[in-house]
Design a protein around this motif. Sequence first.
Motif, short mmCIF file in Angstrom:
data_model
loop_
_atom_site.label_atom_id
_atom_site.label_comp_id
_atom_site.label_asym_id
_atom_site.label_seq_id
_atom_site.Cartn_x
_atom_site.Cartn_y
_atom_site.Cartn_z
N TRP A 109 21.95 9.09 19.85
CA TRP A 109 20.53 8.77 19.77
C TRP A 109 19.82 9.19 21.05
O TRP A 109 20.39 9.12 22.15
CB TRP A 109 20.34 7.27 19.59
N GLY A 110 18.57 9.59 20.90
CA GLY A 110 17.72 9.80 22.06
C GLY A 110 17.17 8.47 22.55
O GLY A 110 17.43 7.41 21.97
N GLN A 111 16.39 8.53 23.62
CA GLN A 111 15.88 7.31 24.24
C GLN A 111 14.63 6.78 23.56
O GLN A 111 14.22 5.64 23.81
CB GLN A 111 15.58 7.58 25.73
N GLY A 112 14.04 7.58 22.71
CA GLY A 112 12.84 7.15 21.99
C GLY A 112 11.56 7.58 22.67
O GLY A 112 11.49 7.69 23.90
N THR A 113 10.54 7.82 21.87
CA THR A 113 9.21 8.16 22.38
C THR A 113 8.18 7.39 21.55
O THR A 113 8.27 7.32 20.33
CB THR A 113 8.96 9.68 22.33
N GLN A 114 7.22 6.79 22.25
CA GLN A 114 6.24 5.94 21.59
C GLN A 114 5.14 6.78 20.94
O GLN A 114 4.56 7.67 21.58
CB GLN A 114 5.62 4.98 22.60
N VAL A 115 4.85 6.45 19.70
CA VAL A 115 3.70 7.04 19.00
C VAL A 115 2.78 5.89 18.60
O VAL A 115 3.21 4.95 17.93
CB VAL A 115 4.15 7.82 17.74
N THR A 116 1.54 5.97 19.04
CA THR A 116 0.56 4.95 18.72
C THR A 116 -0.64 5.60 18.06
O THR A 116 -1.23 6.53 18.62
CB THR A 116 0.10 4.19 19.98
#
Length: 119
Positions: A109-116
């Motif tokens: 898994w990647g670390q994640g990126t926030q989408v708002t």
Amino acid sequence: QVQLVESGGGLVQAGGSLRLSCAASVSIGSINAMGWYRQAPGKQRDMVARITNGGSINYVDSVRGRFTISRDNAKNTVYLQMNSLRPEDTAVYYCKVDIYRPGWTTSYWGQGTQVTVSS
């Protein structure tokens, strides 16, 4: 070990677009499947889109026709083009890769990126 680096998240108004990128530390030609998952606060992490080495693509119904997953083997990168974004698309987006070999399977898994997405 496969390192995944995601980018492209951010804040956008409803109806806008974003493109997420996930760069892998290994040749994605050796990866059987790559996908994007998302997790909103208080909810489980769900698949958004997935593409296999053979080119098979799956989308969750809620994004079909708005999101497009693609891969660039030369850049070892998978993309998620997100158009016509809605507030309900707000989540942390994660890249995941699946590797299948005789006798074993593993995922990273990647670390994640926030989408708002604002209304």
